[in-house]
Design a protein around this motif. Structure first.
Motif, PDB file in Angstrom:
ATOM      1  N   ARG A 196      32.509  63.256  36.179  1.00 20.24           N
ATOM      2  CA  ARG A 196      33.326  62.201  36.873  1.00 20.24           C
ATOM      3  C   ARG A 196      32.273  61.318  37.656  1.00 20.24           C
ATOM      4  NH1 ARG A 196      37.981  65.113  39.938  1.00 20.24           N
ATOM      5  NH2 ARG A 196      36.328  66.721  40.156  1.00 20.24           N
ATOM      6  N   ARG A 197      32.565  60.019  37.747  1.00 20.36           N
ATOM      7  CA  ARG A 197      31.748  59.104  38.281  1.00 20.36           C
ATOM      8  C   ARG A 197      32.767  58.516  39.553  1.00 20.36           C
ATOM      9  NH1 ARG A 197      29.837  55.215  33.970  1.00 20.36           N
ATOM     10  NH2 ARG A 197      31.742  55.605  33.354  1.00 20.36           N
ATOM     11  N   ILE A 198      31.690  57.826  40.845  1.00 20.92           N
ATOM     12  CA  ILE A 198      32.486  57.399  41.727  1.00 20.92           C
ATOM     13  C   ILE A 198      32.512  55.789  41.152  1.00 20.92           C
ATOM     14  CG2 ILE A 198      32.116  56.411  44.148  1.00 20.92           C
ATOM     15  CD1 ILE A 198      30.480  59.169  44.411  1.00 20.92           C
ATOM     16  N   THR A 199      33.867  55.263  41.562  1.00 20.79           N
ATOM     17  CA  THR A 199      33.770  53.617  41.234  1.00 20.79           C
ATOM     18  C   THR A 199      33.835  53.015  42.706  1.00 20.79           C
ATOM     19  OG1 THR A 199      35.507  54.363  39.610  1.00 20.79           O
ATOM     20  CG2 THR A 199      35.615  52.200  40.378  1.00 20.79           C
ATOM     21  N   TRP A 200      32.894  52.128  42.580  1.00 18.64           N
ATOM     22  CA  TRP A 200      32.655  51.187  43.790  1.00 18.64           C
ATOM     23  C   TRP A 200      33.277  49.859  43.466  1.00 18.64           C
ATOM     24  CZ3 TRP A 200      30.939  53.563  48.356  1.00 18.64           C
ATOM     25  CH2 TRP A 200      30.344  54.707  47.973  1.00 18.64           C
ATOM     26  N   ILE A 201      33.872  49.207  44.698  1.00 13.81           N
ATOM     27  CA  ILE A 201      34.376  48.004  44.355  1.00 13.81           C
ATOM     28  C   ILE A 201      33.614  46.990  45.493  1.00 13.81           C
ATOM     29  CG2 ILE A 201      36.686  46.645  44.490  1.00 13.81           C
ATOM     30  CD1 ILE A 201      37.141  50.337  44.000  1.00 13.81           C
ATOM     31  N   THR A 202      33.488  45.688  44.969  1.00 11.15           N
ATOM     32  CA  THR A 202      32.689  44.770  45.905  1.00 11.15           C
ATOM     33  C   THR A 202      33.563  43.485  45.748  1.00 11.15           C
ATOM     34  OG1 THR A 202      30.675  45.875  45.484  1.00 11.15           O
ATOM     35  CG2 THR A 202      30.843  43.688  46.494  1.00 11.15           C
ATOM     36  N   LEU A 203      33.785  42.776  46.798  1.00  9.55           N
ATOM     37  CA  LEU A 203      34.166  41.242  46.633  1.00  9.55           C
ATOM     38  C   LEU A 203      33.165  40.476  46.346  1.00  9.55           C
ATOM     39  CD1 LEU A 203      36.869  40.164  47.419  1.00  9.55           C
ATOM     40  CD2 LEU A 203      36.065  39.675  49.813  1.00  9.55           C
ATOM     41  N   SER A 204      33.405  39.738  45.298  1.00  7.83           N
ATOM     42  CA  SER A 204      32.090  38.988  44.674  1.00  7.83           C
ATOM     43  C   SER A 204      32.123  37.740  45.547  1.00  7.83           C
ATOM     44  CB  SER A 204      32.641  38.393  43.213  1.00  7.83           C
ATOM     45  OG  SER A 204      33.542  37.435  43.390  1.00  7.83           O
ATOM     46  N   ALA A 205      30.843  37.121  45.357  1.00  7.43           N
ATOM     47  CA  ALA A 205      30.801  35.680  46.007  1.00  7.43           C
ATOM     48  C   ALA A 205      32.002  34.609  45.916  1.00  7.43           C
ATOM     49  CB  ALA A 205      29.546  34.935  45.824  1.00  7.43           C
ATOM     50  N   LYS A 206      32.395  34.662  44.732  1.00  5.64           N
ATOM     51  CA  LYS A 206      33.489  33.828  44.442  1.00  5.64           C
ATOM     52  C   LYS A 206      34.762  34.355  45.194  1.00  5.64           C
ATOM     53  CE  LYS A 206      36.618  32.444  40.631  1.00  5.64           C
ATOM     54  NZ  LYS A 206      37.007  32.562  39.215  1.00  5.64           N
ATOM     55  N   GLY A 207      34.818  35.767  45.117  1.00 10.96           N
ATOM     56  CA  GLY A 207      35.902  36.242  45.814  1.00 10.96           C
ATOM     57  C   GLY A 207      36.121  35.880  47.162  1.00 10.96           C
TER      58      GLY A 207
END
Length: 106
Positions: free
Chosen positions: A74-85
């Motif tokens: 299993r892997r960790i899922t990382w979420i980031t707000l993009s520059a456009k976001g």
């Protein structure tokens, strides 16, 4: 061009869960899927569905990596707000502020 943020109402971001997701991501460099899910108080499927919409609009990025603390695949899922976001979210919040204060866009 003045460098001033132009208020733009965004229907995609305005959906309640997506608005909350963007707000949480705005204040962090990146968040773990489970942290985001728990902060929102929703299940994995609902979060995944909303993340997919935001990813397809290039408003967030999703990155998966192996955890050194785990022995399984299993892997960790990382979420980031993009520059456009970030720009889209800020413009949407500016538009909401205009709506809330009864001010017209200039």
């Amino acid at each position: 061009m003045t460098g001033r943020l132009e208020p733009v109402f965004n229907e995609l971001v305005h959906a309640p869960l997506r608005l909350r997701i963007c707000g949480l991501l705005k204040s962090a460099d990146e968040l773990d899927f489970s942290v985001l899910r728990d902060a929102l108080g929703i299940d994995d499927a609902k979060l995944s569905k909303n993340l997919k919409v935001l990813t397809e609009a290039d408003l967030i990025t999703v990155r998966k990596e192996r955890s050194a603390a785990r022995n399984d695949a299993r892997r960790i899922t990382w979420i980031t707000l993009s520059a456009k976001g970030r720009m889209t979210f800020d413009a949407h919040v500016a538009a909401l502020t205009l709506i809330a204060t009864g001010t017209s866009a200039r």
